[in-house]
Design an enzyme around this catalytic site. Structure first.
Site: not given
Ligand code: MV4
Length: 455
Positions: A116, A292
């Site tokens: 992140k 995804r």
């Protein structure tokens, strides 16, 4: 185009991927654990292989077993779905090394966006607005505390390897700083094996607005508009919709361009989602990028008329997206209600059991993506989401009206579900007014309405 695809997942997304492969004339190989012998995705696939006992670690996460099946079935691609191995860059890399196309982004993108703090840096350098914050640090005593003063309280501390809210702590004042940073370090190390944490300016009651992006091997990316996903419980999305009911056209334009910038900054390929946090004044900030296909992709499909999973397969096979941004049109409004096997009266605890009757609603603008059928035994080994109910309308009121009727017609017997909660939300004037932010559900549970301020 591929000849045969291994669908390395279960439940509704496995059924969804198989439907997309069938539509493209691609052979399908399903995998199933002991608990999924009777699952619908097994019967839908051209071939099905047993991969082990029910626990995911011994079946759907068992990479060696999955590659044994890939070899034995002679597939030429692997679709990971979402969850499980879908954001595991080791798995993506191993697919490539063993000669299988991975239906998703390049493994390096998965790795980059999985960190992140690193993702923030790359996306920030591309000019995408970031939440004001600190660099990541492992050591409490290296100045990260001084950053808090500079940002202005409240601030929030997050784990760099984190996500889903684990290890997040809001710090309201300097007196809480030291203890909160130490706690965040401990939790980050315990949960992710990495004590790397960073600070951000805290945005109270933000909206979660995400943009679907799609890119092909030329690196050109387009966005497929936004999804409003603010109705969440414990960081788990419950209701998603497109378009966002209150987003202005000007902000939509800018956010879309920033989502494309983020994808191109990491040389993204295939389907991805760029998540933003949006403040009440529509200022927005990059949160993270998901590499995804997401649970909530159907609301985007309903308003754009595109089949995202077919696009994934085509792009993974080397075809181009073949769409310019101007050709991507959003029409009407779509809402998705995630149907979970959980008991609202037992604090939404999972409620496994045998489904004695499963009769989904049908009708104009109604879509059900289900991972179960009548007679299926819902176990506690996997995520308790059993289906997604999606409605489309020419506008949001029609989508809501159709959702209400569909929820009333949805028959699920033998287990308890959260359908009642969805009916409450669809009947709530605050929801109908689009007054939804990430604290909507806590307010609904506390006050009977998600209205921000008790008028
Ligand atoms: C935030 C935030 C407010 N300010 N960051 C929660 C999960 C993780 N992905 C990021 N999250 C948040 N980060 C700052 N600087 C509020 C949340 C948050 C949230 C974000 C998205 C969707 C639902 C949420 C629920 C609670 C808190």
């Amino acid at each position: 185009m591929f000849n045969k695809v291994l669908v390395a997942n279960r439940g509704e997304i496995a059924c969804r991927v198989i439907r997309a492969c069938d539509a493209l004339g691609i052979g399908t190989v399903a995998v199933y654990s002991d608990a999924d012998k009777e699952a619908p995705h097994v019967a839908m696939a051209g071939e099905a292989y047993h991969i082990g006992p029910a626990p995911a670690q011994q079946s759907y996460l068992n990479q060696d077993r999955l590659f044994e099946v890939a070899r034995e079935a002679k597939v030429d691609a692997v679709h990971p779905g979402y969850g499980f191995l879908s954001e595991n860059f080791i798995f993506a890399e191993r697919c490539q090394a063993e000669g299988y196309a991975f239906v998703g982004p390049w493994h390096q993108s998965i790795r980059t966006m999985g960190d992140k703090a690193h993702a923030r840096m790359i996306v920030g350098e591309a000019g995408v607005p970031l939440i004001p914050g600190s660099e990541a640090s492992r050591d409490v005593h290296d100045g990260i505390g001084e950053m808090a003063g500079g940002l202005g309280y409240p601030v929030i501390v997050k784990a760099a390897a984190g996500g889903g809210g684990i290890g997040m702590h809001v710090i309201n004042g300097p007196e809480q700083l030291e203890a909160s940073l130490n706690k965040a370090h401990r939790e980050a190390k315990a949960a992710f094996g990495d004590p790397l944490i960073y600070l951000e300016k805290y945005i109270p009651e933000p909206r979660h607005v995400e943009f679907q992006v799609f890119a092909d091997k030329t690196g050109a990316a387009v966005h497929l508009f936004e999804r409003e996903c603010s109705i969440q419980r414990r960081y788990q999305k419950v209701v998603e919709e497109s378009p966002s009911p209150t987003l202005s056209a000007a902000t939509r334009e800018r956010m879309g361009a920033d989502a494309v910038k983020a994808a191109e900054a990491v040389c993204y390929v295939n389907a991805g989602t760029v998540e933003f946090l949006m403040d009440v004044d529509e200022s927005y900030y990059f949160l993270e990028m998901n590499t995804r296909i997401q649970v909530e992709h159907p609301v985007t499909e309903m308003v754009t008329g595109l089949d995202l999973v077919q696009m994934q397969l085509k792009v993974a096979a080397g075809e181009l997206v073949g769409l310019t941004q101007e050709q991507v049109i959003s029409r009407g409004a779509a809402i998705e209600c995630r149907i979970y096997a959980e008991d609202p009266d037992q604090n939404f605890f999972p409620s496994p059991g045998k489904i004695t009757a499963f009769e989904p609603p049908t009708g104009e603008g109604v879509r059900v993506d289900a991972g179960v059928i009548t007679g299926y035994e819902v176990s506690y080994y996997y995520d308790p989401m059993i289906a997604k109910l999606i409605t489309w309308g020419v506008d949001r009121p029609q989508a809501i009206a159709r959702m209400r009727d569909a929820l009333d017609a949805f028959v699920v017997e033998g287990i308890t579900t959260n359908i009642g909660l969805h009916r409450r939300i669809m009947a709530d004037p605050a929801f109908v007014d689009g007054e939804t932010d990430t604290y909507y559900l806590p307010r609904l549970f506390a006050n009977g309405t998600g209205r921000r301020s008790a008028l």
